[in-house]
Design a protein around this motif. Structure first.
Motif, PDB file in Angstrom:
ATOM      1  N   LEU A 215      16.715   8.369  17.053  1.00 48.96           N
ATOM      2  CA  LEU A 215      16.196   9.673  17.457  1.00 48.96           C
ATOM      3  C   LEU A 215      17.058  10.308  18.539  1.00 48.96           C
ATOM      4  CD1 LEU A 215      12.345   8.989  17.656  1.00 48.96           C
ATOM      5  CD2 LEU A 215      13.503  10.443  15.993  1.00 48.96           C
ATOM      6  N   SER A 216      17.563   9.489  19.458  1.00 53.50           N
ATOM      7  CA  SER A 216      18.314  10.020  20.595  1.00 53.50           C
ATOM      8  C   SER A 216      19.675  10.578  20.201  1.00 53.50           C
ATOM      9  CB  SER A 216      18.500   8.936  21.661  1.00 53.50           C
ATOM     10  OG  SER A 216      19.408   7.937  21.231  1.00 53.50           O
ATOM     11  N   ILE A 217      20.201  10.196  19.018  1.00 56.62           N
ATOM     12  CA  ILE A 217      21.522  10.693  18.623  1.00 56.62           C
ATOM     13  C   ILE A 217      21.439  11.630  17.415  1.00 56.62           C
ATOM     14  CG2 ILE A 217      22.717   8.689  19.577  1.00 56.62           C
ATOM     15  CD1 ILE A 217      22.981   7.580  16.750  1.00 56.62           C
ATOM     16  N   LEU A 218      20.234  12.102  17.094  1.00 53.51           N
ATOM     17  CA  LEU A 218      20.115  13.125  16.053  1.00 53.51           C
ATOM     18  C   LEU A 218      20.892  14.364  16.462  1.00 53.51           C
ATOM     19  CD1 LEU A 218      16.323  12.916  15.031  1.00 53.51           C
ATOM     20  CD2 LEU A 218      18.305  12.309  13.634  1.00 53.51           C
ATOM     21  N   PRO A 219      21.400  15.157  15.473  1.00 51.42           N
ATOM     22  CA  PRO A 219      21.223  15.004  14.016  1.00 51.42           C
ATOM     23  C   PRO A 219      22.392  14.301  13.320  1.00 51.42           C
ATOM     24  CG  PRO A 219      22.064  17.167  14.486  1.00 51.42           C
ATOM     25  CD  PRO A 219      21.987  16.447  15.818  1.00 51.42           C
ATOM     26  N   TRP A 225      20.433   7.147   9.616  1.00 53.28           N
ATOM     27  CA  TRP A 225      20.423   5.780   9.082  1.00 53.28           C
ATOM     28  C   TRP A 225      19.612   4.844   9.978  1.00 53.28           C
ATOM     29  CZ3 TRP A 225      21.421   4.130   4.417  1.00 53.28           C
ATOM     30  CH2 TRP A 225      22.283   4.857   3.591  1.00 53.28           C
ATOM     31  N   LEU A 226      19.783   5.005  11.295  1.00 48.71           N
ATOM     32  CA  LEU A 226      19.044   4.150  12.223  1.00 48.71           C
ATOM     33  C   LEU A 226      17.542   4.414  12.158  1.00 48.71           C
ATOM     34  CD1 LEU A 226      21.405   4.205  15.338  1.00 48.71           C
ATOM     35  CD2 LEU A 226      20.983   2.288  13.794  1.00 48.71           C
ATOM     36  N   ILE A 227      17.168   5.681  12.024  1.00 55.02           N
ATOM     37  CA  ILE A 227      15.743   6.001  11.897  1.00 55.02           C
ATOM     38  C   ILE A 227      15.176   5.373  10.624  1.00 55.02           C
ATOM     39  CG2 ILE A 227      14.109   7.890  11.482  1.00 55.02           C
ATOM     40  CD1 ILE A 227      15.840   9.608  13.328  1.00 55.02           C
ATOM     41  N   GLY A 228      15.937   5.480   9.531  1.00 56.60           N
ATOM     42  CA  GLY A 228      15.506   4.842   8.292  1.00 56.60           C
ATOM     43  C   GLY A 228      15.369   3.336   8.444  1.00 56.60           C
ATOM     44  N   GLY A 229      16.342   2.727   9.138  1.00 58.85           N
ATOM     45  CA  GLY A 229      16.258   1.296   9.387  1.00 58.85           C
ATOM     46  C   GLY A 229      15.058   0.934  10.250  1.00 58.85           C
ATOM     47  N   GLY A 230      14.771   1.798  11.239  1.00 63.21           N
ATOM     48  CA  GLY A 230      13.604   1.569  12.091  1.00 63.21           C
ATOM     49  C   GLY A 230      12.301   1.648  11.314  1.00 63.21           C
ATOM     50  N   ILE A 231      12.217   2.593  10.382  1.00 63.25           N
ATOM     51  CA  ILE A 231      11.003   2.721   9.560  1.00 63.25           C
ATOM     52  C   ILE A 231      10.821   1.483   8.678  1.00 63.25           C
ATOM     53  CG2 ILE A 231       9.942   4.028   7.677  1.00 63.25           C
ATOM     54  CD1 ILE A 231      11.248   6.545   8.872  1.00 63.25           C
ATOM     55  N   CYS A 232      11.923   1.028   8.069  1.00 63.89           N
ATOM     56  CA  CYS A 232      11.844  -0.192   7.247  1.00 63.89           C
ATOM     57  C   CYS A 232      11.436  -1.391   8.106  1.00 63.89           C
ATOM     58  CB  CYS A 232      13.183  -0.460   6.571  1.00 63.89           C
ATOM     59  SG  CYS A 232      13.641   0.758   5.308  1.00 63.89           S
ATOM     60  N   GLY A 233      12.022  -1.473   9.303  1.00 66.34           N
ATOM     61  CA  GLY A 233      11.652  -2.551  10.208  1.00 66.34           C
ATOM     62  C   GLY A 233      10.192  -2.477  10.609  1.00 66.34           C
ATOM     63  N   GLY A 234       9.676  -1.252  10.783  1.00 71.94           N
ATOM     64  CA  GLY A 234       8.268  -1.075  11.118  1.00 71.94           C
ATOM     65  C   GLY A 234       7.344  -1.565  10.019  1.00 71.94           C
ATOM     66  N   LEU A 235       7.719  -1.293   8.771  1.00 69.95           N
ATOM     67  CA  LEU A 235       6.909  -1.763   7.640  1.00 69.95           C
ATOM     68  C   LEU A 235       6.912  -3.289   7.571  1.00 69.95           C
ATOM     69  CD1 LEU A 235       8.013   0.845   4.931  1.00 69.95           C
ATOM     70  CD2 LEU A 235       5.855   0.776   6.189  1.00 69.95           C
ATOM     71  N   PHE A 236       8.087  -3.878   7.819  1.00 68.46           N
ATOM     72  CA  PHE A 236       8.167  -5.334   7.834  1.00 68.46           C
ATOM     73  C   PHE A 236       7.337  -5.910   8.974  1.00 68.46           C
ATOM     74  CE2 PHE A 236      10.307  -9.258   9.337  1.00 68.46           C
ATOM     75  CZ  PHE A 236      10.102 -10.047   8.208  1.00 68.46           C
ATOM     76  N   PHE A 237       7.332  -5.230  10.120  1.00 71.73           N
ATOM     77  CA  PHE A 237       6.543  -5.680  11.268  1.00 71.73           C
ATOM     78  C   PHE A 237       5.056  -5.676  10.948  1.00 71.73           C
ATOM     79  CE2 PHE A 237       4.182  -4.473  15.169  1.00 71.73           C
ATOM     80  CZ  PHE A 237       4.383  -5.643  15.893  1.00 71.73           C
ATOM     81  N   THR A 400      10.922  10.628  23.415  1.00 73.31           N
ATOM     82  CA  THR A 400      12.138  10.532  22.596  1.00 73.31           C
ATOM     83  C   THR A 400      12.068  11.477  21.409  1.00 73.31           C
ATOM     84  OG1 THR A 400      12.272   8.208  23.239  1.00 73.31           O
ATOM     85  CG2 THR A 400      13.667   8.914  21.441  1.00 73.31           C
ATOM     86  N   LEU A 401      10.908  11.573  20.762  1.00 78.54           N
ATOM     87  CA  LEU A 401      10.745  12.508  19.649  1.00 78.54           C
ATOM     88  C   LEU A 401      10.953  13.944  20.103  1.00 78.54           C
ATOM     89  CD1 LEU A 401       7.609  10.955  17.885  1.00 78.54           C
ATOM     90  CD2 LEU A 401       9.878  11.239  16.858  1.00 78.54           C
ATOM     91  N   SER A 402      10.454  14.263  21.291  1.00 80.74           N
ATOM     92  CA  SER A 402      10.587  15.610  21.816  1.00 80.74           C
ATOM     93  C   SER A 402      12.055  15.986  22.016  1.00 80.74           C
ATOM     94  CB  SER A 402       9.827  15.724  23.144  1.00 80.74           C
ATOM     95  OG  SER A 402       9.835  17.043  23.629  1.00 80.74           O
ATOM     96  N   MET A 403      12.811  15.073  22.627  1.00 78.95           N
ATOM     97  CA  MET A 403      14.233  15.349  22.843  1.00 78.95           C
ATOM     98  C   MET A 403      15.001  15.349  21.523  1.00 78.95           C
ATOM     99  SD  MET A 403      14.558  16.005  25.982  1.00 78.95           S
ATOM    100  CE  MET A 403      16.340  16.048  26.014  1.00 78.95           C
ATOM    101  N   GLY A 404      14.621  14.479  20.592  1.00 79.86           N
ATOM    102  CA  GLY A 404      15.269  14.481  19.292  1.00 79.86           C
ATOM    103  C   GLY A 404      15.079  15.791  18.555  1.00 79.86           C
ATOM    104  N   MET A 405      13.859  16.337  18.611  1.00 81.11           N
ATOM    105  CA  MET A 405      13.588  17.627  17.989  1.00 81.11           C
ATOM    106  C   MET A 405      14.461  18.724  18.609  1.00 81.11           C
ATOM    107  SD  MET A 405      10.004  19.758  17.901  1.00 81.11           S
ATOM    108  CE  MET A 405       9.978  19.930  19.701  1.00 81.11           C
ATOM    109  N   ALA A 406      14.585  18.711  19.925  1.00 85.68           N
ATOM    110  CA  ALA A 406      15.399  19.727  20.601  1.00 85.68           C
ATOM    111  C   ALA A 406      16.860  19.618  20.180  1.00 85.68           C
ATOM    112  CB  ALA A 406      15.257  19.577  22.113  1.00 85.68           C
ATOM    113  N   MET A 407      17.372  18.388  20.083  1.00 85.77           N
ATOM    114  CA  MET A 407      18.769  18.202  19.706  1.00 85.77           C
ATOM    115  C   MET A 407      19.034  18.676  18.277  1.00 85.77           C
ATOM    116  SD  MET A 407      20.271  17.089  22.397  1.00 85.77           S
ATOM    117  CE  MET A 407      19.095  18.175  23.227  1.00 85.77           C
TER     118      MET A 407
END
Length: 472
Positions: A215-219, A225-237, A400-407
């Motif tokens: 999120l911090s390095i969007l867009p 790719w990292l966000i996608g990896g984080g979502i997959c990791g969240g499902l596994f968690f 982090t989401l807030s700053m990601g949206m702004a970026m």
């Protein structure tokens, strides 16, 4: 004074000071970033990691340390957090290289997460439910007061004594709080015979770190790719935790506890919509309005000052009025204040900006203390550390989401360019879009807030006989 009364007072004083110190120590560093960058000859990306290393570490470890404190005792983790923060502050002041300095920020983030994960849990355990809103309001006021004065005091320390003085002052304060905690704070939490989910902790921390860094390095493509990896990791968690005998996160709590679930969703959306306001206004005031950093800082303290004044009031009201009603009204007021900022132009009067910030601060105060009261009052005493840590995690993730949206908006509207006078119109357009989205998010979250259900039917019964005064 009876001992159990003095113990409650000690818990209130120590946790309130902690709630001031942690945001103060974290935010005051921001004003010193240029001086730190010059000292270590850092480029812009490395300078950004001074804050990122701290935020990612603290966010990733909040829930694990909150659960660990539920098992092994909250005072122990709270005290350890201050000792670790003390060590990290000393290392920051005397680090000979930029690598060691960044490592010291990771250590500070670890210490801060232990303090934040347990402070609200200790305060909640110390007071009966019919007084929690009042003391949580005081706690919230301390947070906002720390945020209010940190730019001023951080700038004063940096200008007069150098940037290292911030970390030396932090170390001294942490040492004093460690001594006070060890001597006068009772243990508000019983040790439990259950295992700590270490594997789940590793999965959780890695997943959240990857997701938040993305999120911090969007867009950028890497960020996606990292966000996608984080979502997959969240499902596994989630899959892992549902099969664990002693889960780090008991997802049954989210399924069965409507108040806990929707209150946390409301907090996440609220912070997602509000955190970037100070960042955007700082740029607007210094670029579009031509103010100095000092004058811009004076304008920006409006919102946290209003929050500090009104948080105890609304916290106390939430002991009598349903938190979902107060929080939902606060969300509506915040949405109106942000919407007002979406009409900013280069020639907008400063008074308009100050009033808009005051409205946002008022709405934030009406939302935050009652919402925290609802979360902490919706769980039993054995899960207070986890609930406290969840509140902090929602805040960090929302930021982090807030700053990601702004970026993302900046990249789409302006591109990766410097903000120069010829690009001010595009910059202001970006500000319009971001504030409009943030206002809509807060408005939509009103309905999640209203859907959470009531807590006072249960609270009144417990406060009048169903639940005895908690004793250390």
């Amino acid at each position: 004074m009876p001992k159990y009364v003095s113990d409650k007072l000690n818990a209130l004083i120590i946790t309130t000071i902690s709630s001031f110190l942690v945001p103060f120590m974290a935010s005051s560093v921001i004003i010193a970033l240029p001086a730190i960058g010059r000292h270590f000859q850092m480029d812009a990306i490395i300078i950004a990691w001074v804050s990122t290393a701290y935020i990612l570490t603290s966010a990733a470890l909040l829930v694990p340390l909150g659960r660990f404190s539920d098992i092994h005792g909250r005072k122990r983790i709270f005290l350890t957090g201050y000792i670790v923060f003390f060590a990290g502050s000393l290392l920051s002041a005397f680090a000979p290289t930029s690598s060691l300095f960044l490592l010291s920020r990771v250590v500070q983030g670890l210490g801060a997460s232990a303090v934040v994960a347990t402070a609200v849990a200790i305060l909640t355990a110390a007071f009966p439910k019919h007084l929690r809103g009042r003391v949580l309001g005081i706690n919230a006021a301390a947070v906002y007061f720390g945020l209010s004065v940190s730019p001023l005091l951080g700038g004063l320390l940096t200008g007069q004594l150098g940037w290292k003085s911030i970390f030396l002052v932090s170390a001294a304060l942490c040492l004093a709080m460690s001594v006070a905690t060890a001597l006068v704070l009772p243990e508000y939490g019983e040790t439990r015979k259950e295992r700590f989910d270490l594997k789940g902790t590793i999965i959780y921390a890695a997943t959240l770190t990857v997701f938040m860094y993305g999120l911090s390095i969007l867009p950028s493509e890497t960020g996606l790719w990292l966000i996608g990896g984080g979502i997959c990791g969240g499902l596994f968690f989630v899959w892992w935790e549902t099969r664990s005998a002693f889960p780090l996160v008991d997802f049954r709590l989210f399924r069965r506890n409507r108040v806990f679930t929707f209150s946390n969703i409301a907090a996440l959306v609220h912070y997602s919509g509000t955190f970037s306001i100070a960042f955007l206004l700082s740029l607007y005031l210094q670029y579009a309005k031509g103010l100095t950093a000092e004058k811009a800082g004076l304008v920006l303290i409006t919102s946290p000052v209003v929050q500090a004044v009104f948080s105890p009031i609304f916290g106390r009201l939430s002991d009598r009025i349903e938190p979902r009603l107060l929080s939902s009204a606060g969300m509506a007021v915040t949405s109106i204040g942000i919407l007002a900022l979406s009409f900013l132009e280069a020639d907008t009067y400063l008074a308009y900006i100050v009033v808009s910030q005051a409205v946002i601060g008022f709405g934030f105060a009406m939302f935050a203390s009652p919402n925290t009261n609802a979360i902490m009052s919706s769980v039993d005493r054995s899960s207070l550390g986890f609930a406290s840590a969840t509140v902090g995690t929602m805040r960090q993730l929302g930021m982090t989401l807030s700053m990601g949206m702004a970026m993302v908006v900046f990249a789409l509207v302006m591109g990766k360019v410097e903000i120069t006078p010829e690009r001010y119109p595009a910059f202001i357009t970006s500000v319009h879009i971001i504030f409009s989205i943030a206002s809509a998010m807060c408005f939509a979250a009103i309905f999640a807030s209203l859907s959470r259900g009531n807590i006072h039917n249960k609270t009144v019964r417990e406060a009048t006989g169903g639940d005895s005064e908690p004793r250390p």
